[in-house]
Design a protein around this motif. Structure first.
Motif, PDB file in Angstrom:
ATOM      1  N   UNK A   1       0.839  -1.211   0.000  1.00 57.07           N
ATOM      2  CA  UNK A   1       0.000   0.000   0.000  1.00 57.07           C
ATOM      3  C   UNK A   1       0.863   1.246   0.000  1.00 57.07           C
ATOM      4  N   UNK A   2       1.924   1.208   0.801  1.00 58.88           N
ATOM      5  CA  UNK A   2       2.808   2.370   0.880  1.00 58.88           C
ATOM      6  C   UNK A   2       3.510   2.599  -0.446  1.00 58.88           C
ATOM      7  N   UNK A   3       3.982   1.505  -1.045  1.00 58.79           N
ATOM      8  CA  UNK A   3       4.682   1.598  -2.318  1.00 58.79           C
ATOM      9  C   UNK A   3       3.817   2.317  -3.336  1.00 58.79           C
ATOM     10  N   UNK A   4       2.569   1.858  -3.418  1.00 55.80           N
ATOM     11  CA  UNK A   4       1.719   2.397  -4.456  1.00 55.80           C
ATOM     12  C   UNK A   4       1.298   3.830  -4.134  1.00 55.80           C
ATOM     13  N   UNK A   5       1.038   4.114  -2.866  1.00 57.37           N
ATOM     14  CA  UNK A   5       0.670   5.485  -2.515  1.00 57.37           C
ATOM     15  C   UNK A   5       1.777   6.464  -2.857  1.00 57.37           C
ATOM     16  N   UNK A   6       3.016   6.053  -2.575  1.00 62.25           N
ATOM     17  CA  UNK A   6       4.142   6.924  -2.907  1.00 62.25           C
ATOM     18  C   UNK A   6       4.212   7.183  -4.392  1.00 62.25           C
ATOM     19  N   UNK A   7       3.915   6.147  -5.134  1.00 69.95           N
ATOM     20  CA  UNK A   7       3.999   6.260  -6.581  1.00 69.95           C
ATOM     21  C   UNK A   7       2.914   7.177  -7.133  1.00 69.95           C
ATOM     22  N   UNK A   8       1.723   7.102  -6.540  1.00 69.75           N
ATOM     23  CA  UNK A   8       0.605   7.858  -7.076  1.00 69.75           C
ATOM     24  C   UNK A   8       0.581   9.307  -6.606  1.00 69.75           C
ATOM     25  N   UNK A   9       1.117   9.523  -5.400  1.00 68.61           N
ATOM     26  CA  UNK A   9       1.025  10.863  -4.817  1.00 68.61           C
ATOM     27  C   UNK A   9       1.735  11.901  -5.658  1.00 68.61           C
ATOM     28  N   UNK A  10       1.022  12.986  -5.890  1.00 71.02           N
ATOM     29  CA  UNK A  10       1.657  14.119  -6.548  1.00 71.02           C
ATOM     30  C   UNK A  10       1.924  13.912  -8.020  1.00 71.02           C
ATOM     31  N   UNK A  11       1.486  12.792  -8.563  1.00 75.25           N
ATOM     32  CA  UNK A  11       1.721  12.566  -9.985  1.00 75.25           C
ATOM     33  C   UNK A  11       0.417  12.759 -10.738  1.00 75.25           C
ATOM     34  N   UNK A  12       0.291  13.923 -11.387  1.00 73.81           N
ATOM     35  CA  UNK A  12      -0.983  14.254 -12.021  1.00 73.81           C
ATOM     36  C   UNK A  12      -1.359  13.260 -13.118  1.00 73.81           C
ATOM     37  N   UNK A  13      -0.367  12.648 -13.714  1.00 77.31           N
ATOM     38  CA  UNK A  13      -0.670  11.679 -14.768  1.00 77.31           C
ATOM     39  C   UNK A  13      -1.370  10.453 -14.197  1.00 77.31           C
ATOM     40  N   UNK A  14      -1.238  10.267 -12.879  1.00 78.05           N
ATOM     41  CA  UNK A  14      -1.810   9.069 -12.260  1.00 78.05           C
ATOM     42  C   UNK A  14      -2.990   9.391 -11.368  1.00 78.05           C
ATOM     43  N   UNK A  15      -3.622  10.541 -11.641  1.00 76.23           N
ATOM     44  CA  UNK A  15      -4.736  10.994 -10.798  1.00 76.23           C
ATOM     45  C   UNK A  15      -5.890  10.032 -10.770  1.00 76.23           C
ATOM     46  N   UNK A  16      -6.132   9.374 -11.902  1.00 74.65           N
ATOM     47  CA  UNK A  16      -7.313   8.520 -11.977  1.00 74.65           C
ATOM     48  C   UNK A  16      -7.004   7.086 -11.578  1.00 74.65           C
TER      49      UNK A  16
END
Lengths: 311, 387
Positions: B311-326
């Motif tokens: 969960x942490x891995x993926x949250x870090x990856x998604x956070x702040x990355x507008x390309x991955x907003x959805x």
């Protein structure tokens, strides 16, 4: 599920990727062990297969359980009625495929399509018979060596990319470190090359050379000295390459270290044409983290695949 | 893709080259935290793992490439034996590491000293300062790898839970023992006793733990919803037919908690509860209660670490990355029940679910895709390559 290359889940369908992942003498000094290398092989294969790619290995005859793992991976990720062996190719140079041990053959038969390379045809150095193993004399070693080169070239005709990781710097068969030749030939064939430097070995040195650093191991002096220390008759082989017996043909020449290192320096991290930016290539040269390495390689491969579709 | 790769967690194992048991312990930890080469059916946690066993200390006083730079959680496991305690260079290194992580309640890095011999305290009493160490010499050698494994797994879970307690170490894992009163109480009690004696892990044991006057429903949902909670479903013959057990499992899945099934069916189940799947299960052996408890604890910790880490891995990856907003991250591979809960995605405009590696096989994906054709189901590596 769609199997077209533009599908988001299998963007590398129809692409064949050549993999050179082999032992590195530097593992311990990088905090790694054989298990790390095995893991890299397995995980790289997993993600490439999951993305639809076909894998190509050159002269890989390991029987340490890797083929069983590979079989399981291909089985999990193949599509529909596709046969397992259509997703993995094992290229074997002459005369290596003449002396395949039953165990080796068995290990690979279930999982890969073999591509046996034919015997070389050098007018000045005839062979007795294509199915006869050459003598272990200078001529025999020369023919085996150029056969390895021929195998690597054939792989580059069939594949759309090459991934390098680890690799011996001495004690190799052939006339130079295998992964260096693979890198050289791939670049000449304008194939995208992924240089995973974080595991050291030959690939680590290639990464250094690409960054313009001087690499001691990529000199004739060093290689000959090492060969002598290991009692390897490399010197006479390299001399033979330059002798009258060998026809003038660029593909029959020995790799020239000075030429190769100069060219690698020129190419640099920005000239690899592998879908990655120079900064991303630098990261790939250095990263010890398998997750990052695989992400970068997949990113580059996908970019190249998409670009080639658009052409 | 962001410019610098920041691994969520990296494990470094330090040991003296002459340390006799280091190889065995390290091998065990590698198999636990990275991957077990013998288990080809499931890849492991793949936590970056570096072993400095054969490294002499470099000019910097530490194995040269060893670095905690850009790492969210650096975990340094020091296998301390007599050789290490006697060596001045190692002493200096350990002292430096102790200092670096000296504020364990706020620091993101941990140093986990493992004492392999009581002589260490005689040779160098000040080696670890006042830092708490794992006294592995108190365990029989043959049991040491497993004991160390459980301790390390637990410490890693605690490190990843984002619940630091002021002035104290991170909260331990809390287990919710879901069981049928009719035939599951004995097993639940055995586990609870085992934990009491051997582990800081807490076990929530419903009826007795709920003070009179408190709402049964609220307490249970609260306990399952606890940040550090893992649900343990004790699947006995009566389990599947108990409405409360069904609710507990579905609530845990709804809240995306780690779930582990203890398979203790004695004779038969008339109808298995359909929603216990997509979880690790472990067979309970009535004739070997202690061993069963040990295995259960190991599986629980592995699953908790896996879900939390991922969960942490993926949250870090998604956070702040507008390309991955959805995109929306999950702690476990999706199943049909997941997609049901994930209905609110429509409101959030989510079109991609990111679940733990390895990628699901084609058979499962096809089924899930049928239920939600517009939803993309990918793993982080597959996604990272696109971003």
């Amino acid at each position: 599920m769609s199997a077209t290359p533009s599908s988001t889940t299998a963007p590398l369908t129809g692409r064949t990727v050549a993999l050179s992942i082999s032992e590195s003498p530097d593992l311990a000094s990088l905090g790694m062990r054989d298990l790390h290398l095995k893991l890299a092989m397995q995980e790289m294969a997993r993600y490439l297969l999951a993305q639809g790619a076909t894998l190509a290995y050159g002269g890989d005859l390991r029987t340490d359980g890797f083929t069983e793992q590979l079989f399981h991976l291909v089985n999990t990720y193949r599509r529909g009625e596709e046969k397992v062996v259509s997703r993995v190719k094992n290229y074997l140079a002459w005369p290596i495929h003449l002396t395949l041990k039953p165990g080796q053959r068995q290990a690979w038969e279930q999982v890969a399509t073999f591509v046996f390379l034919p015997a070389p045809e050098v007018p000045t150095i005839p062979i007795t018979h294509p199915n006869a193993v050459p003598a272990n004399d200078l001529e025999g070693r020369y023919l085996s060596s150029i056969s390895l080169t021929a195998m690597r070239r054939k792989m580059h005709e069939d594949c759309q990319a090459r991934i390098l990781l680890g690799g011996k710097l001495s004690g190799y068969s052939g006339h130079c470190p295998g992964l260096l030749e693979e890198a050289w030939l791939a670049l000449q064939a304008e194939l995208p090359v992924y240089v995973v430097g974080g595991y050291g070995g030959c690939t680590g040195r290639i990464a250094k050379a690409l960054q313009g650093e001087r690499v001691e191991e990529f000199t004739e002096e060093y290689q000959l000295k090492e060969a002598e220390r290991l009692e390897n008759p490399l010197k006479e082989l390299r001399v033979f390459y330059r002798s009258e017996r060998v026809p003038k043909d660029p593909w029959l020449e020995a790799l020239d270290y000075a030429e190769v290192t100069e060219r690698l320096k020129e190419i640099g991290p920005s000239g690899l044409n592998n879908g990655l930016s120079p900064e991303e290539n630098l990261r790939l040269f250095r990263s010890p983290y398998l997750a990052e390495i695989i992400q970068l390689v997949l990113k580059g491969l996908q970019k190249v695949a998409t670009t080639s579709l658009e052409k | 893709m962001s410019d610098i790769y920041r691994p969520e967690m990296v494990v470094h194992v330090l040991s003296h080259p002459d340390c006799g048991s280091a190889a065995m312990l390290e091998d065990y930890l590698f198999r636990l935290l990275v991957q077990d080469p013998a288990d080809e059916s499931r890849p492991g946690l793949n936590i970056p793992f570096f072993s400095w066993r054969n490294q002499k200390l470099g000019a910097t006083g530490r194995p040269d490439p060893f670095s905690l730079e850009n790492v969210h959680h650096g975990v340094i496991i020091a296998l301390v034996d007599g050789h290490m305690a006697r060596s001045p260079e190692w002493g200096t290194l350990i002292a430096a590491l102790v200092k670096q992580v000296s504020d364990p309640f706020n620091s993101h890095h941990r140093l986990l000293p493992v004492i392999l011999s009581p002589k260490v305290f005689e040779i160098n009493p000040g080696l670890l300062g006042s830092m708490h160490a794992i006294r592995l010499y108190e365990t029989k050698i043959v049991d040491q790898p497993r004991t160390l494994g459980v301790d390390i797994l637990h410490e890693l879970c605690r490190l990843l839970f984002s619940t630091p307690r002021k002035g104290r170490s991170h909260a331990p894992v809390q287990l919710f023992l879901s069981h049928a009163k009719k035939d599951g109480t004995e097993i639940a009690q055995a586990i609870k006793n085992h934990l009491c004696h051997r582990s800081p892990m807490g076990a929530f044991f419903d009826a007795r733990d709920i003070a009179p006057g408190h709402s049964f429903v609220q307490e249970i949902e609260g306990a399952i919803g606890d940040a550090n909670a893992t649900l343990v479903a004790i699947q006995t013959d009566a389990y599947a037919s108990r409405e409360w057990c069904q609710r507990e499992v579905l609530e845990a899945k709804r809240l995306e908690k780690p779930v582990v099934v203890i398979n203790a069916v004695d004779k038969r189940e008339i109808r298995q509860f359909p929603y216990l799947g997509n979880t690790p299960s472990i067979r309970w052996q009535t004739a070997a209660v202690v061993e069963s408890c040990q295995q259960v604890v190991e599986v629980i910790l592995m699953e908790t670490l896996r879900t939390t880490y991922f969960k942490k891995l993926i949250n870090n990856m998604l956070t702040g990355n507008t390309a991955l907003e959805s995109c929306r991250g999950l702690g476990a591979p999706p199943e049909l029940v997941t997609l049901l809960h994930v209905d609110r995605l429509n409101e959030e405009n989510v079109n991609t679910i990111v679940y733990p590696d390895p990628p699901l096989g084609s058979v499962e994906l096809e089924l899930l895709q049928k239920m939600r054709p517009g939803l993309s189901l990918v793993t982080p590596f597959q996604l990272g390559a696109k971003a």
